[in-house]
Scaffold this motif. Sequence first.
Motif, PDB file in Angstrom:
ATOM      1  N   PHE A 232       0.845  -1.189   0.000  1.00 50.40           N
ATOM      2  CA  PHE A 232       0.000   0.000   0.000  1.00 50.40           C
ATOM      3  C   PHE A 232       0.881   1.239   0.000  1.00 50.40           C
ATOM      4  CE2 PHE A 232      -2.361   3.189   2.722  1.00 50.40           C
ATOM      5  CZ  PHE A 232      -3.168   3.641   1.693  1.00 50.40           C
ATOM      6  N   LEU A 233       0.810   2.013  -1.069  1.00 50.14           N
ATOM      7  CA  LEU A 233       1.591   3.240  -1.209  1.00 50.14           C
ATOM      8  C   LEU A 233       0.675   4.439  -0.999  1.00 50.14           C
ATOM      9  CD1 LEU A 233       3.739   2.355  -4.377  1.00 50.14           C
ATOM     10  CD2 LEU A 233       4.484   2.360  -1.982  1.00 50.14           C
ATOM     11  N   ASP A 234       0.744   5.024   0.193  1.00 48.39           N
ATOM     12  CA  ASP A 234      -0.047   6.215   0.492  1.00 48.39           C
ATOM     13  C   ASP A 234       0.672   7.442  -0.041  1.00 48.39           C
ATOM     14  OD1 ASP A 234      -2.101   7.719   1.432  1.00 48.39           O
ATOM     15  OD2 ASP A 234      -1.589   7.535   3.550  1.00 48.39           O
ATOM     16  N   GLU A 235      -0.098   8.430  -0.517  1.00 55.52           N
ATOM     17  CA  GLU A 235       0.448   9.638  -1.135  1.00 55.52           C
ATOM     18  C   GLU A 235       1.378   9.264  -2.296  1.00 55.52           C
ATOM     19  OE1 GLU A 235      -0.906  12.282  -0.513  1.00 55.52           O
ATOM     20  OE2 GLU A 235      -1.805  11.924   1.441  1.00 55.52           O
ATOM     21  N   ALA A 236       0.847   8.453  -3.208  1.00 54.63           N
ATOM     22  CA  ALA A 236       1.647   7.957  -4.332  1.00 54.63           C
ATOM     23  C   ALA A 236       2.148   9.076  -5.235  1.00 54.63           C
ATOM     24  CB  ALA A 236       0.821   6.971  -5.153  1.00 54.63           C
ATOM     25  N   GLY A 237       1.476  10.207  -5.227  1.00 54.55           N
ATOM     26  CA  GLY A 237       1.919  11.331  -6.059  1.00 54.55           C
ATOM     27  C   GLY A 237       3.270  11.876  -5.659  1.00 54.55           C
ATOM     28  N   ASP A 238       3.742  11.506  -4.452  1.00 57.33           N
ATOM     29  CA  ASP A 238       5.032  12.004  -3.969  1.00 57.33           C
ATOM     30  C   ASP A 238       6.180  11.037  -4.238  1.00 57.33           C
ATOM     31  OD1 ASP A 238       3.999  14.396  -2.932  1.00 57.33           O
ATOM     32  OD2 ASP A 238       3.342  13.402  -1.098  1.00 57.33           O
ATOM     33  N   ILE A 239       5.957   9.986  -5.023  1.00 58.54           N
ATOM     34  CA  ILE A 239       7.053   9.081  -5.364  1.00 58.54           C
ATOM     35  C   ILE A 239       8.081   9.857  -6.189  1.00 58.54           C
ATOM     36  CG2 ILE A 239       7.723   6.975  -6.590  1.00 58.54           C
ATOM     37  CD1 ILE A 239       4.844   5.986  -6.188  1.00 58.54           C
ATOM     38  N   PRO A 240       9.344   9.905  -5.749  1.00 55.90           N
ATOM     39  CA  PRO A 240      10.349  10.665  -6.504  1.00 55.90           C
ATOM     40  C   PRO A 240      10.476  10.141  -7.935  1.00 55.90           C
ATOM     41  CG  PRO A 240      11.176  10.055  -4.330  1.00 55.90           C
ATOM     42  CD  PRO A 240       9.899   9.302  -4.523  1.00 55.90           C
ATOM     43  N   MET A 241      10.629  11.058  -8.873  1.00 56.06           N
ATOM     44  CA  MET A 241      10.732  10.670 -10.279  1.00 56.06           C
ATOM     45  C   MET A 241      11.835   9.648 -10.532  1.00 56.06           C
ATOM     46  SD  MET A 241       8.492  11.833 -12.481  1.00 56.06           S
ATOM     47  CE  MET A 241       9.291  12.049 -14.080  1.00 56.06           C
ATOM     48  N   PRO A 242      13.018   9.784  -9.926  1.00 56.90           N
ATOM     49  CA  PRO A 242      14.080   8.805 -10.197  1.00 56.90           C
ATOM     50  C   PRO A 242      13.699   7.377  -9.779  1.00 56.90           C
ATOM     51  CG  PRO A 242      15.001  10.786  -9.208  1.00 56.90           C
ATOM     52  CD  PRO A 242      13.514  10.895  -9.085  1.00 56.90           C
ATOM     53  N   LEU A 243      12.798   7.245  -8.799  1.00 61.17           N
ATOM     54  CA  LEU A 243      12.422   5.920  -8.316  1.00 61.17           C
ATOM     55  C   LEU A 243      11.229   5.332  -9.074  1.00 61.17           C
ATOM     56  CD1 LEU A 243      12.769   6.168  -4.430  1.00 61.17           C
ATOM     57  CD2 LEU A 243      14.423   5.372  -6.127  1.00 61.17           C
ATOM     58  N   GLN A 244      10.542   6.158  -9.857  1.00 61.73           N
ATOM     59  CA  GLN A 244       9.356   5.677 -10.540  1.00 61.73           C
ATOM     60  C   GLN A 244       9.679   4.595 -11.567  1.00 61.73           C
ATOM     61  OE1 GLN A 244       6.751   8.806 -11.970  1.00 61.73           O
ATOM     62  NE2 GLN A 244       6.968   9.978 -10.070  1.00 61.73           N
ATOM     63  N   VAL A 245      10.813   4.756 -12.283  1.00 57.93           N
ATOM     64  CA  VAL A 245      11.221   3.746 -13.260  1.00 57.93           C
ATOM     65  C   VAL A 245      11.530   2.435 -12.554  1.00 57.93           C
ATOM     66  CG1 VAL A 245      12.906   3.132 -15.023  1.00 57.93           C
ATOM     67  CG2 VAL A 245      12.115   5.491 -14.830  1.00 57.93           C
ATOM     68  N   LYS A 246      12.241   2.517 -11.454  1.00 59.72           N
ATOM     69  CA  LYS A 246      12.623   1.314 -10.712  1.00 59.72           C
ATOM     70  C   LYS A 246      11.403   0.639 -10.109  1.00 59.72           C
ATOM     71  CE  LYS A 246      16.288  -0.290  -7.632  1.00 59.72           C
ATOM     72  NZ  LYS A 246      17.444   0.085  -6.802  1.00 59.72           N
ATOM     73  N   LEU A 247      10.449   1.428  -9.630  1.00 60.06           N
ATOM     74  CA  LEU A 247       9.220   0.860  -9.067  1.00 60.06           C
ATOM     75  C   LEU A 247       8.408   0.169 -10.157  1.00 60.06           C
ATOM     76  CD1 LEU A 247       7.203   0.450  -6.777  1.00 60.06           C
ATOM     77  CD2 LEU A 247       6.288   2.729  -7.263  1.00 60.06           C
ATOM     78  N   LEU A 248       8.318   0.789 -11.329  1.00 61.14           N
ATOM     79  CA  LEU A 248       7.585   0.195 -12.437  1.00 61.14           C
ATOM     80  C   LEU A 248       8.177  -1.165 -12.810  1.00 61.14           C
ATOM     81  CD1 LEU A 248       5.480   0.340 -14.720  1.00 61.14           C
ATOM     82  CD2 LEU A 248       7.182   1.560 -16.094  1.00 61.14           C
ATOM     83  N   ARG A 249       9.493  -1.232 -12.868  1.00 62.73           N
ATOM     84  CA  ARG A 249      10.144  -2.497 -13.217  1.00 62.73           C
ATOM     85  C   ARG A 249       9.867  -3.558 -12.149  1.00 62.73           C
ATOM     86  NH1 ARG A 249      14.306  -5.815 -12.604  1.00 62.73           N
ATOM     87  NH2 ARG A 249      15.235  -6.753 -14.472  1.00 62.73           N
ATOM     88  N   ALA A 250       9.900  -3.147 -10.892  1.00 59.91           N
ATOM     89  CA  ALA A 250       9.631  -4.094  -9.812  1.00 59.91           C
ATOM     90  C   ALA A 250       8.223  -4.660  -9.919  1.00 59.91           C
ATOM     91  CB  ALA A 250       9.828  -3.414  -8.457  1.00 59.91           C
ATOM     92  N   ILE A 251       7.257  -3.811 -10.243  1.00 66.91           N
ATOM     93  CA  ILE A 251       5.868  -4.260 -10.371  1.00 66.91           C
ATOM     94  C   ILE A 251       5.723  -5.216 -11.544  1.00 66.91           C
ATOM     95  CG2 ILE A 251       3.512  -3.494 -10.863  1.00 66.91           C
ATOM     96  CD1 ILE A 251       4.195  -0.880  -9.401  1.00 66.91           C
ATOM     97  N   GLU A 252       6.344  -4.889 -12.657  1.00 65.21           N
ATOM     98  CA  GLU A 252       6.187  -5.691 -13.863  1.00 65.21           C
ATOM     99  C   GLU A 252       6.985  -6.993 -13.819  1.00 65.21           C
ATOM    100  OE1 GLU A 252       7.183  -2.992 -17.024  1.00 65.21           O
ATOM    101  OE2 GLU A 252       5.101  -2.318 -17.219  1.00 65.21           O
ATOM    102  N   GLU A 253       8.176  -6.961 -13.223  1.00 60.87           N
ATOM    103  CA  GLU A 253       9.044  -8.137 -13.214  1.00 60.87           C
ATOM    104  C   GLU A 253       8.881  -8.997 -11.967  1.00 60.87           C
ATOM    105  OE1 GLU A 253      10.726  -8.930 -15.842  1.00 60.87           O
ATOM    106  OE2 GLU A 253      10.192  -7.077 -16.892  1.00 60.87           O
ATOM    107  N   GLY A 254       8.282  -8.447 -10.913  1.00 58.78           N
ATOM    108  CA  GLY A 254       8.114  -9.218  -9.692  1.00 58.78           C
ATOM    109  C   GLY A 254       9.410  -9.444  -8.939  1.00 58.78           C
TER     110      GLY A 254
END
Length: 463
Positions: A232-254
């Motif tokens: 659960f990511l509260d206040e998701a709009g505050d995810i730093p831009m540099p981490l958004q790519v890494k988070l996306l990969r984590a979600i997609e690749e598991g």
Amino acid sequence: MANVLVIDDEQSICWGLKRLCEGLGHSVTTAPSAEEGLRVVKALPPDLVLLDVRLPGVDGLTAMERMKALAFEAPIIVMTAFGDMKTAVAAVQGGAFEYLLKPFDLAEVRSAITRALRSEPPSAATPAPSLHGEMIGDTAEMQALFKQIALAASARANVMLQGESGVGKELAARAVHRHSANSSAPFVAVNVAALSPTVAESELFGHVDGSFTGASRTRAGLLARAHGGTLFLDEAGDIPMPLQVKLLRAIEEGEVLPVGADRTTPARFRVITATHQDLLSQVQAGEFRHDLYFRISAFQIAIPPLRERADDIPLLAQHFLSLSESSEKPIALASETLAELKRRPWRGNVRELRNAIEHAQVLARSGTILPEHLPAPQPWLGAAEAETADARLSDVSVRRAEELLDDPEAFGTVYSRLLGEVEGPLLARAMAKYDNECAPAARALGLHRTTLKRKLTEHGQQS
């Protein structure tokens, strides 16, 4: 032509649904009780069942279980005027094709019937887990929310919760997790806004010993801790831009790559995000990645502010009283206090209401809470921002009005054109917020349901 069975103890409902189904070319049998409906199912299994929850004798949900036990596979549409979280979850996870809230539009029922008769038989669902710590409310707005949560819990899609501060987004996230198939797995809550930018990557993805100054031992990140469960990511709009790519990969690749590591760690989880911001506007402004936005917003749930469900306030207030009330000193709420509670705007929503009740308990000590025991209404902290937003909207409206007034081709149509440009998006947003259901959208807008339908048609939007 299909055979439809309507089980409801209200003759008017049976009559109306019989007329509707016969108008669609179907034959209809009605039953005033679950027992009678079950006899019909055993004797001549119908192609579709419309089933009320509250019935004399055996209730509708129990009847649905008994139908399933008979290997009855036709779709079942559950109807109720008394929906709550438990009912919604039991209906959806019990295999109901659709869950309709009374009073409903005939168009809504017609659509559900048409879709059900075209559908494949529903697959067996996981039994609903035990309930505790649920969201509270019995208004139509909360019943609709319970339905959305139940639908989200029965699926595996990532969920985005939208709503003002204090409406209970984390409570809704925990409800989705608790009623899901992975309810026994971890639920890891992360307040993104509280993460320091310098350690956010380490907190989320973990690190290995010696990867940076102060990293004296290897530590698993929050994403890895959510493996198999829900993040659960509260206040998701505050995810730093540099981490958004890494988070996306984590979600997609598991999997995640901890800071300083050369080997990934498994991290397969469902993502539930919460925000009070307009993330789509942030995407358009280049402040939030569009690919991440679409990955985490597969299923969106809007949580209504407290002022839009004021009839739930007495129920909530009594609940907050019960949390700390001792049996020796019961405290009651005076009728004038309840009236005052319902009158206030509650910009801080349920959180603000709970604080007000706790404040009043301290002053009242025992007996009855009077209006003077409540804290004085405070200027809302977001008033300045709201005034700024109003000013921006006013500026845009003035500029557009000037453009139209200066346009010779718009002469004689300025009013209707400007009104249409504002009205269309407003109606579309209201319908989206209330899951394309006209009745609650009309109540929120302050329009009659017929008026809303007419305006949707004028703007080329389906109702």
